[in-house]
Design an enzyme around this catalytic site. Structure first.
Site, short mmCIF file in Angstrom:
data_model
loop_
_atom_site.label_atom_id
_atom_site.label_comp_id
_atom_site.label_asym_id
_atom_site.label_seq_id
_atom_site.Cartn_x
_atom_site.Cartn_y
_atom_site.Cartn_z
N SER A 154 0.85 -1.18 0.00
CA SER A 154 0.00 0.00 0.00
C SER A 154 0.89 1.24 0.00
CB SER A 154 -0.88 0.00 1.26
OG SER A 154 -1.49 1.25 1.46
N TYR A 167 -2.03 -0.03 10.47
CA TYR A 167 -2.05 -0.49 9.07
C TYR A 167 -0.75 -0.13 8.36
CZ TYR A 167 -3.85 -1.11 4.29
OH TYR A 167 -4.03 -1.52 2.99
N LYS A 171 2.17 -2.55 6.50
CA LYS A 171 2.54 -2.42 5.09
C LYS A 171 4.01 -2.04 4.92
CE LYS A 171 -1.38 -3.68 3.47
NZ LYS A 171 -1.50 -4.96 2.74
#
Length: 312
Positions: A154, A167, A171
């Site tokens: 991402s 998150y 990533k």
């Protein structure tokens, strides 16, 4: 530099078999459709039962079996092994793995409850799950003579935002892992790379994290104004690198205007002394034989385990 669209580099994947985690919806489902269009067979692993319908739809459209589905929690080794073994039994092996499974649950975690299971879930799926899937994929591909692994990361793997604190950490981990796998082609003819790191995509992926403890997160007022990445751009990122045998350990951003390769960070010049460069040369000569021995032992363990399970 923004790269030109080049998904046409891979015009045919006839005879190839792909495992796609998180293939029931969103990016994973879009990639599944493109793989089948190019002639590949696919095995979808997902925690969503929608995967049954998705696979059945591909089979109806093709008029033959081109897809299979298995419930898969990528954070569990047993589930990953069963998924790749299904690809073996249904279609004869695995050539491609698209490791796309992910979650954004508890993405904004800094002030959420001090709950072990809640805290660990996003890391177990996005980072540890990807590692577990890749390790099983490498064994299956090594046995087959080689293959390609695409790990979806991402833009959060390079950028940061308070609303995505956990998150983003997962990533970043994906990028670090993939960059550390550049030795694999010389060991087992497997290429592992992060093909796409999309910025915001028009999917339902993050819908359930727009509020925390019932309070709307202002971050998503900003997100609503940011241009989204077309799915065609993400597909271009995936298939550009499936068609480039020289690519390995790559990080590729997917922006609204196209895909863009990210230059790898070089070692700082203060680390590159005459002694360290000589030591590096010696290490590189020893590393590949060392990892080939490790691979041989790992394959032996895995094959022994499979035989013992079949006897039971």
């Amino acid at each position: 530099m923004t790269l030109q669209s080049s998904s046409t580099q891979v015009t045919s994947l006839e005879g190839k078999v792909a495992v796609v985690t998180g293939g029931s919806s969103g990016i994973g489902n879009a990639v599944c459709g493109e793989l089948i269009k190019r002639g590949a067979k696919i095995v979808i692993g997902d925690i969503s039962d929608r995967g049954h319908e998705v696979a059945a739809g591909y089979n109806r459209e093709a008029g033959k079996k081109v897809a299979a589905f298995l419930y898969t929690d990528v954070s569990k080794y047993d589930d990953n092994k069963a998924l790749f073994q299904l690809a073996d039994s249904e279609f004869g092996g695995v050539d491609i793995a698209i490791l796309n499974a992910g979650t954004c649950e508890n993405a904004d975690s800094i002030f959420t409850p001090l709950d072990d299971e809640l805290e660990e879930r996003i890391f177990n799926v996005n980072a540890i799950g990807m590692i577990k899937s890749s390790k099983v994929a490498i064994l299956h591909m090594a046995k087959r003579g080689g293959g390609s692994i695409v790990c979806t990361s991402s833009a959060a793997g390079l950028y940061s935002a308070p609303a995505l604190i956990a998150y983003a950490a997962t990533k970043h981990a994906v990028l670090g892992y993939v960059k550390s796998c550049t030795f694999l082609p010389e060991v087992c003819n497997v290429r592992c790379y992060t093909s796409v790191c999309p910025s915001f995509v028009d999917t339902k992926f993050m819908d359930n994290v727009k509020t925390v403890d019932g309070v709307p997160d202002p971050f998503y007022d900003f997100v609503d104004k940011v241009p989204t990445v077309p799915m065609t751009v993400i597909i271009d990122g995936v298939f550009r690198y499936l068609g480039d045998n020289s690519a390995n350990g790559e990080t590729v951003m997917a922006f609204p205007i196209g895909i863009e390769a990210v230059k790898a960070t070089e070692w700082h010049r203060s680390l590159l002394t005459d002694d360290s460069l000589k030591a590096q040369d010696i290490y590189l000569k020893k590393a590949i034989p060392h990892y080939k021995q490790q691979l041989s032992r790992a394959l032996g363990r895995y094959e022994k385990e499979q035989k013992e399970r079949s006897i039971k």
